[in-house]
Design an enzyme around this catalytic site. Sequence first.
Site, PDB file in Angstrom:
ATOM      1  N   SER A 112       0.790  -1.217   0.000  1.00  0.00           N
ATOM      2  CA  SER A 112       0.000   0.000   0.000  1.00  0.00           C
ATOM      3  C   SER A 112       0.831   1.280   0.000  1.00  0.00           C
ATOM      4  CB  SER A 112      -0.960  -0.035   1.192  1.00  0.00           C
ATOM      5  OG  SER A 112      -1.832   1.054   1.139  1.00  0.00           O
ATOM      6  N   HIS A 113       0.671   2.057   1.057  1.00  0.00           N
ATOM      7  CA  HIS A 113       1.299   3.371   1.129  1.00  0.00           C
ATOM      8  C   HIS A 113       2.718   3.303   1.682  1.00  0.00           C
ATOM      9  CE1 HIS A 113      -0.644   2.131   4.760  1.00  0.00           C
ATOM     10  NE2 HIS A 113       0.157   2.908   5.453  1.00  0.00           N
ATOM     11  N   ASP A 276      -2.097   6.470  -3.490  1.00  0.00           N
ATOM     12  CA  ASP A 276      -1.010   5.745  -2.821  1.00  0.00           C
ATOM     13  C   ASP A 276      -0.431   4.643  -3.695  1.00  0.00           C
ATOM     14  OD1 ASP A 276      -3.159   4.019  -2.750  1.00  0.00           O
ATOM     15  OD2 ASP A 276      -2.596   3.169  -0.813  1.00  0.00           O
ATOM     16  N   ASP A 278      -0.876   1.419  -4.109  1.00  0.00           N
ATOM     17  CA  ASP A 278      -1.734   0.481  -4.839  1.00  0.00           C
ATOM     18  C   ASP A 278      -3.045   1.100  -5.314  1.00  0.00           C
ATOM     19  OD1 ASP A 278      -2.583   0.683  -2.198  1.00  0.00           O
ATOM     20  OD2 ASP A 278      -3.446  -1.322  -2.174  1.00  0.00           O
ATOM     21  N   ASP A 280      -5.591   2.653  -3.788  1.00  0.00           N
ATOM     22  CA  ASP A 280      -6.884   2.637  -3.100  1.00  0.00           C
ATOM     23  C   ASP A 280      -7.086   3.856  -2.198  1.00  0.00           C
ATOM     24  OD1 ASP A 280      -5.083   1.797  -1.203  1.00  0.00           O
ATOM     25  OD2 ASP A 280      -6.101  -0.087  -0.721  1.00  0.00           O
ATOM     26  N   ARG A 281      -6.030   4.599  -1.921  1.00  0.00           N
ATOM     27  CA  ARG A 281      -6.204   5.793  -1.085  1.00  0.00           C
ATOM     28  C   ARG A 281      -6.259   7.049  -1.949  1.00  0.00           C
ATOM     29  NH1 ARG A 281      -2.867   5.402   4.485  1.00  0.00           N
ATOM     30  NH2 ARG A 281      -3.355   3.238   4.951  1.00  0.00           N
ATOM     31  N   LYS A 375     -11.468   0.184  -1.145  1.00  0.00           N
ATOM     32  CA  LYS A 375     -11.517   1.621  -1.304  1.00  0.00           C
ATOM     33  C   LYS A 375     -10.856   1.961  -2.626  1.00  0.00           C
ATOM     34  CE  LYS A 375      -7.544   2.354   1.777  1.00  0.00           C
ATOM     35  NZ  LYS A 375      -7.316   1.091   2.516  1.00  0.00           N
TER      36      LYS A 375
END
Length: 542
Positions: A112-113, A276, A278, A280-281, A375
Amino acid sequence: MFKTVTTAPYKDQKPGTSGLRKKVPVFQQENYAENFIQAIFDSLEGFEGKTLVIGGDGRYYNREVIQKALKMAAASGFGKVMVGQGGILSTPAASNLIRKYKAFGGIVLSASHNPGGPTEDFGIKYNIGNGGPAPEKITDAIFARTQVIDTYKIADVADIDLDAIGTFDLAGMTVEVVDPVADYVTLMEELFDFPAIKAHIAGGFKVVIDSMGAVTGPYAVEILEKHLGAPAGSVRNSTPLPDFGGHHPDPNLVHAKELYDDVMSPTGPDFGAASDGDGDRNMVVGKNMFVTPSDSLAIIAANATLAPGYAKGIAGIARSMPTSAAADRVAEKLGIGMYETPTGWKFFGNLLDAGKATICGEESFGTGSDHVREKDGLWAVLFWLNILAVRKESAYDIVTKHWAEYGRNYYSRHDYEEVDSDAANGMVTALREKLSTLPGQTFGALKVEAADDFAYNDPVDGSVSKNQGIRVMFEGGSRVVFRLSGTGTSGATIRLYVERYEPDASRHGIETQEALADLIAVADEISELKKRSGRDAPTVIT
Ligand code: G16
């Protein structure tokens, strides 16, 4: 063609808030990734001959693990794997593919982030057939399996060419290398008013997206520049790189500061967004207005019917417990359901599947809806562009009018990263012990109304999740929440969430940290956060 390899368990393969996340050198240990992937397959039933989706955010070690996962899927009996070209699939795009092609599930490779690179982070998570992150009963089963695993199965064949779109055979299993972007763009076109956004941009509205060297680059270029007509270069850092070009792909005021400063400058763009690792943010920034994720959720929900995909209205809203209560006021006004879940997108899955919630959000820069089961960063950006294009007002006006109507939930999160784990756990234990003594106590002008350790009873399947964060609620709607992050990879991250409700519009212009100063001081007094963490200030304030 298939071989069975003897292995031994690693003790540290417990999935966190969102899958297993570790440093790359940890994942590079002999059989480490293989053990976890086999444990996933061993925890599932009935996938023989079915389809699996595999993709990742392009970070360092992505391609290597994809080749392993493909060969292991073949050896375990999957009939087909759909994999994104170049090994690329954003998390929401993977969720969409699982749903659209009725796959059995998916493996998403991402941390992710968290930063990427040879000494940075990597991760593996499993998504189920609804396209969402595996619920706790599956992640618990995966972890239990990792503790006793002694063999894994793999096809002893050459690597697949991940860069060529097409259909290939891998040891009797079909591998379809797909365009990672196309299906996702089709879905966004169905949900949002592309002609209105295009006209707004053509009329001079200037938008920039910072993809931070991570996965959303190709998606954002295709949508913003090719479909919506924004000038070339409107998407910055648009090539996904194994180390994200040195960016820390966490869209917040610290790591996306360049974008923020640009939008805030008088000659800069009207609107900016970042996403981010991947995809999703999201972070959205209007001129003179940083929109907090909690406000963004509330405003999207309040304006949902402006987007064609939500024109009929929304069934309900869900938010994670630490997310501010701004959305609750919207749900109340709309007369729809409001659900408060533990942190982790996986907790929204049942609510979305049951049609109880349409729009979900989290303070951690996550917003999404029932269009997928993750998300979705670009979805949120497009929702904002849709609202801005239809209302023809600035983000600043939209947000301040929203506060005037509903009141403002001043909100901030303070993160203390890489704290000694024992010290962090000690703080939580001490807080738990004093919970029953807090109600009725007064700290300056603040009186504690209630204090608890949040527990969630899932209204759909009846499952109970305990110990999800310590809440201290004050009279008047203010609160402080303490939680340990479930996504860090070194030491512990303590999160302090602070919220104050201000109904009076004449008091909506206060600087956030100033508006929350008394609560922040009380939080420290109650928890001894600074003393126990050995820090005199948070690492990140959002
Ligand atoms: C993950 C989860 C989110 C969660 C976030 C922060 O996001 O999917 O639901 O809010 O972590 O979790 P924590 O506070 O435990 O660190 P992502 O974008 O990292 O997958």
